[in-house]
Every structure is written in structure tokens, then in C-alpha cells.
Scaffold this active site. Structure first.
Site, mmCIF file in Angstrom:
data_model
loop_
_atom_site.group_PDB
_atom_site.id
_atom_site.type_symbol
_atom_site.label_atom_id
_atom_site.label_comp_id
_atom_site.label_asym_id
_atom_site.label_seq_id
_atom_site.Cartn_x
_atom_site.Cartn_y
_atom_site.Cartn_z
ATOM 1 N N ARG A 1 39.412 -10.077 -6.736
ATOM 2 C CA ARG A 1 38.426 -9.387 -5.893
ATOM 3 C C ARG A 1 37.006 -9.838 -6.197
ATOM 4 O O ARG A 1 36.103 -9.649 -5.385
ATOM 5 C CB ARG A 1 38.566 -7.873 -6.064
ATOM 6 N N TYR B 1 20.430 -6.219 16.016
ATOM 7 C CA TYR B 1 21.810 -6.383 16.514
ATOM 8 C C TYR B 1 22.437 -4.999 16.746
ATOM 9 O O TYR B 1 22.394 -4.130 15.870
ATOM 10 C CB TYR B 1 22.586 -7.173 15.451
ATOM 11 N N LYS C 1 29.222 -17.203 13.143
ATOM 12 C CA LYS C 1 28.541 -17.934 14.213
ATOM 13 C C LYS C 1 28.456 -19.416 13.854
ATOM 14 O O LYS C 1 29.447 -20.111 13.887
ATOM 15 C CB LYS C 1 27.171 -17.297 14.474
ATOM 16 N N ASP D 1 18.240 -10.285 9.011
ATOM 17 C CA ASP D 1 19.411 -10.893 9.651
ATOM 18 C C ASP D 1 18.943 -12.251 10.184
ATOM 19 O O ASP D 1 18.222 -12.329 11.175
ATOM 20 C CB ASP D 1 19.925 -9.974 10.766
#
Ligand SMILES: *Cc1c(COP(=O)(O)O)cnc(C)c1O
Length: 393
Positions: A55, A108, A205, A180
Site C-alpha cells: 500500500r 472542476y 488526461k 489543479d
């Protein structure tokens, strides 16, 4: 320091550690065995007895995190299973009940939803600010302002913010600035040179670049790193090694792809701005978009994503437009090799409502030949505004 195009090829690669393989392989694993009691004890990082565990990442994770930290110019990077996850967990890493968060009004959409639903429920007050505020944001700062969360250019309307001014005002009250940075990617905006504390990428993206995986990153400067890392780990955030491998592969061709998205985007946006069906084109590299001068001052290029506003909101016009596009898929996300459109309508705003009427569409210029993209969009717009009677006659 090498040019960015060279850095993208070499960042995070250590072939000598992997039998000479050019790419870091996919390491799948949860359990990581210790060879003895002493080696188990020695593997504790910061006193954490569980740090030697899948993890907390494998060599595939570390290759990608090292590459992104270097390319963004930050101190350390954490991966997340999606871009939205990177946005919300970065916020959660810094805020506590009673804190005040300033968020840009062109954020966003799903990040806005998280802020208004979850942060408010946790007793964190979220206030939206106008993207063009610049240094005037100092008037909104309070002693308990903990985070300024921004996105530049912002989603759907693409106004560019004065990031150095926002950072200066935020830092004067000890707040962290989270950006962002997905639109510009690590190629075209260098967040840490402009004062940002945490830079977030929806790696889904341009970094993945082929519309075949979801992934997010958050990269911090030294000041913000320990809090960001603890926040990511406390919430158990991790990403699949297969997706990380795809992201590492996408990274290598980014400078070449982005160059083409940039020129295709500018040429398509310019052509659409001259079409009689279009009232406005929102693209930071076009002079009438708010913040265009800031884009020229602070950015190193443009990606392929922009908005257009139609003169009409008539559903028959919209249907004819979308149904006659042949090269543009109708769908969410962007940053892949292919061209896309998504019907938006009226973007949600709470502090600056645009007086402009007309339907907003988000456009992603893919890697096709730009003449084909322009011809396809133009023919669909021509049909869209032709009156039905004339079309039949
Ligand atoms: C797509 C996007 C995200 C979210 O990324 P996902 O991987 O889809 O969760 C966040 N910010 C911006 C600006 C985006 O365009």
C-alpha cells in the site's frame, strides 16, 4: 538542467536496477517479506511498522512518483486512483473543522461538489472567489484560511488566474495554495516557480494520454510535503501498478503529443471564432479570453482543450451539431489522442455569473490532421444553423 523534452524521456527511469530493461516493469504485490527480525525493524519509516507494504508503493509506484516530482519541479509526489481523488485527498490533508477554504469559482465541477457537500458537512467553510481577483483576494483572507484551492485556466470557461498574486496573499496568513494543474500539464506551467505549494494532475488526461486508465497525482514543495504524504497514507490512497505503467509509458511521448494538441487547438479555436454560429471562443492563447496576458507571462504553452459558446441554445441546433460531427466523439474526459466534444450548457458559478447567453461546449483537439478537424466542425456548424425548411428544400 536539461530541456523539458529531454527530462520527460529520462525522469524516473533506472534500467540498471531492472536487468537493463528500458521501462520499469509492473510490480504487483501486497506483502513484502523481511529476511530477519532486524531487517523488519530496519524497514520502519518514521516509526511506522507497516511502511514495508504494497500500500506504500512498489518500484513501479516510485518510478512514476519520482518522475512526476521531477517534472513538476516539486519535492515529493503521491499517486491516487483518479484525478478527483487527488483533488479531494489533497484538500483533506490540510483542513480541519473550523477552517476556511477559498476556492476559485471556475473549479472542476466534481471538486466543487465535494467542497460544498463534504467539506461543509465536516465544518469547513468554503468560499468561492472570482478567478480574475488577483491580489484583491487578500481582502478575503482570514486568520483561519487554511487552503486556497485554484485551477488555472479554470474548467469550462478557461480564465487564467494571477497565481503569484494569489500565492503571496495566501502565504501572508499561512495558508497553503493547491493548484489543479491538469490543463497545462507539467510541461506548460511550472507551479513551484510561481509559489504554489501542491500541484495536482488528473493523470487520466495528458499523462496517460490514451483514454485507457484513470490516475491522479499530487506533488508538494518541502513545506507541504509531510502533510500531503500523511493525508494520502492515512486515507489508504494508492494506484494500480498496471495503470502506473500505462502512465509512465504515456509520459515519454508527452512533449511530442502536447506540441500537436497545442497547435491543433489554437488553429481550431481560431477558425471556430470566425464561424457565424459561434459567439465566443474561450482559449487562453486567444487574446479576448480573460487572463490571456497572464497566460503569456506565466505559461510555456497551451494544451488542446478550450470552450466555445454558441449564439443559440435551441435544442434542434445542438442536436444537428452534435449528430453531424464525424471526427469528434461526444464524451467526458480529454487528453487522449482523439478529439472530443462535451455539451455543457451553462457552467455552474456562484460569484461571477456571465451575462453572455448561449450554450457552452467543451472541445478537445486531438492529434488528427488539423485541416480535417476544422472541416468537420465547420460542416456540422453549417448544418446546425441552417433552418430546417431550407435543409428540406
Ligand atoms: C478530469 C479532471 C479531473 C478529474 O480527473 P479524473 O481522473 O477523471 O477523476 C480533475 N481536474 C480537472 C481539471 C479535470 O479535467
Amino acid at each position: 538542467m536539461y530541456d523539458a523534452a529531454t527530462q520527460f524521456i529520462h525522469a524516473g527511469r533506472t534500467p540498471d536496477q531492472f536487468g537493463g530493461l528500458v521501462n520499469t516493469p509492473i510490480f504487483r504485490g501486497s506483502t513484502i517479506l523481511a529476511t530477519s527480525f532486524d531487517s523488519w525493524e530496519a524497514s520502519k519509516v518514521n516509526g511506522n511498522p507497516y511502511s514495508n507494504y504494497g500500500r506504500f508503493g512498489t518500484p513501479t509506484t516510485r518510478s512514476f512518483e519520482d518522475a512526476i516530482a521531477e517534472l513538476e519541479g516539486g519535492h515529493g509526489c503521491c499517486v491516487f486512483p483518479s484525478g478527483l481523488s487527488a483533488c479531494v485527498h489533497s484538500l483533506l490533508a490540510f483542513v480541519s473543522t473550523g477552517d476556511h477554504v477559498l476556492m476559485t469559482d471556475n473549479i472542476y465541477g466534481p471538486t466543487r461538489t465535494f467542497a460544498t457537500n463534504v467539506l461543509n458537512r465536516m465544518g469547513v467553510e468554503v468560499e468561492f472567489f472570482a478567478p480574475a481577483m488577483g491580489s484583491k483576494i487578500a481582502e478575503l483572507m482570514r486568520p483561519n484560511t487554511r487552503v486556497v484551492f485554484t485551477e488555472s485556466p479554470g474548467s469550462l470557461t478557461f480564465e487564467v488566474a494571477d497565481l503569484p498574486a494569489l500565492c503571496e496573499a495566501a502565504h501572508s496568513v499561512g495558508a497553503f495554495v493547491l493548484l489543479d494543474n491538469t490543463w497545462a500539464s507539467p510541461l506548460y506551467f511550472k507551479p513551484f516557480e510561481h509559489g504554489v505549494d501542491v500541484s495536482i494532475q488528473a493523470a487520466t488526461k495528458y499523462i496517460v494520454g490514451h483514454s485507457d486508465a484513470l490516475l491522479g497525482t499530487a506533488t508538494a514543495n518541502e513545506r507541504a510535503w509531510e502533510l500531503l504524504k500523511a493525508g494520502a497514507h492515512d486515507f489508504g490512497q494508492i494506484a494500480s501498478p498496471d495503470d502506473l505503467f500505462l502512465a509512465l509509458r504515456g509520459l515519454r511521448t508527452m512533449p511530442v503529443r502536447l506540441q500537436r494538441h497545442w497547435t491543433n487547438g489554437v488553429a481550431l479555436a481560431t477558425s471556430l471564432s470566425e464561424h457565424p454560429a459561434v459567439s465566443e471562443v474561450m482559449h487562453p492563447a486567444l487574446p479576448n479570453t480573460p487572463g490571456h496576458d497572464l497566460w503569456k507571462r506565466d505559461f510555456l504553452g497551451a494544451s488542446g482543450l478550450f470552450g466555445i459558446r454558441l449564439k443559440s441554445s435551441d435544442s434542434d441546433v445542438l442536436r444537428r451539431l452534435f449528430d453531424h460531427l464525424k471526427l469528434f466523439g461526444i464524451g467526458l474526459s480529454w487528453g487522449g489522442f482523439e478529439s472530443l466534444v462535451v455539451p455543457v450548457g451553462t457552467p455552474v458559478r456562484t460569484c461571477v455569473k456571465s451575462p453572455a447567453q448561449g450554450y457552452v461546449i467543451r472541445v478537445h483537439a486531438g492529434l488528427e490532421h488539423v485541416d480535417d478537424l476544422i472541416a468537420d466542425f465547420t460542416q456540422a456548424l453549417d448544418i446546425a444553423i441552417r433552418s430546417p425548411q431550407i435543409a428540406v428544400a
